[in-house]
Design a protein around this motif. Structure first.
Motif, short mmCIF file in Angstrom:
data_model
loop_
_atom_site.label_atom_id
_atom_site.label_comp_id
_atom_site.label_asym_id
_atom_site.label_seq_id
_atom_site.Cartn_x
_atom_site.Cartn_y
_atom_site.Cartn_z
N UNK A 110 0.83 -1.22 0.00
CA UNK A 110 0.00 0.00 0.00
C UNK A 110 0.86 1.26 0.00
N UNK A 111 1.93 1.25 0.78
CA UNK A 111 2.83 2.40 0.83
C UNK A 111 3.42 2.65 -0.56
N UNK A 112 3.93 1.59 -1.19
CA UNK A 112 4.56 1.75 -2.50
C UNK A 112 3.56 2.20 -3.56
N UNK A 113 2.37 1.59 -3.57
CA UNK A 113 1.39 1.96 -4.60
C UNK A 113 0.85 3.37 -4.36
N UNK A 114 0.67 3.77 -3.11
CA UNK A 114 0.19 5.13 -2.83
C UNK A 114 1.22 6.16 -3.29
N UNK B 44 -1.56 1.47 7.06
CA UNK B 44 -2.05 0.58 8.11
C UNK B 44 -3.55 0.76 8.30
N UNK B 45 -4.02 2.00 8.27
CA UNK B 45 -5.46 2.24 8.39
C UNK B 45 -6.22 1.63 7.22
N UNK B 46 -5.64 1.69 6.02
CA UNK B 46 -6.27 1.11 4.84
C UNK B 46 -6.39 -0.41 4.97
#
Length: 139
Positions: free
Chosen positions: A107-111, A132-134
């Protein structure tokens, strides 16, 4: 050298789990039964991998995420390592905790990619909370 966040994540994990952080460096090639061109190609590949691993360790060392590891560079391009009970610092543990979970890390990388944001140590920390919330919200 282009920064490889997946390699940095692996190095942090290897140090935390007391695995050999230099294990991915292949053996230095020896000139035995190959042509000079083949030996040169093998040596260049070896030197590239060793330099990539050393460079990423230097990033972690220089920013205070890892202790007990030294990267020594000679004027001739030779790279040597000093290992004395490698360990993560508190900041290293915090960074790895942010990057540890595969879903959070993805998620971090894609965001970052979708927003056109370059990943930095600070960006990872900030996006880690959001990611983390996602992940928790999706469960």
């Amino acid at each position: 050298m282009k920064r490889d966040w997946d390699l940095l994540r692996k190095q942090l994990t290897d140090i935390e789990e007391k695995h050999d952080v230099l294990a991915d460096i292949p053996s230095e090639p020896r000139w035995i039964d190959q042509t000079e061109a083949e030996y040169s190609r093998q040596y260049e590949e070896y030197h590239t991998i060793k330099g990539r691993i050393a460079g990423h360790l230097e990033l972690l060392i220089d920013d205070g995420y890892v202790d007990g590891v030294q990267v020594l560079r000679g004027a001739d391009g030779h790279i040597a390592f000093g290992l004395s009970s490698p360990r993560l610092t508190m900041a290293g543990h915090d960074l790895l905790d942010t990057m540890r979970s595969k879903p959070v890390w993805e998620n971090i990388k894609s965001a970052a990619q979708s927003k056109g944001i370059e990943l930095t140590f600070e960006t990872i920390k900030m996006l880690g909370t959001w990611a983390l919330k996602q992940v928790i919200g999706a469960s």
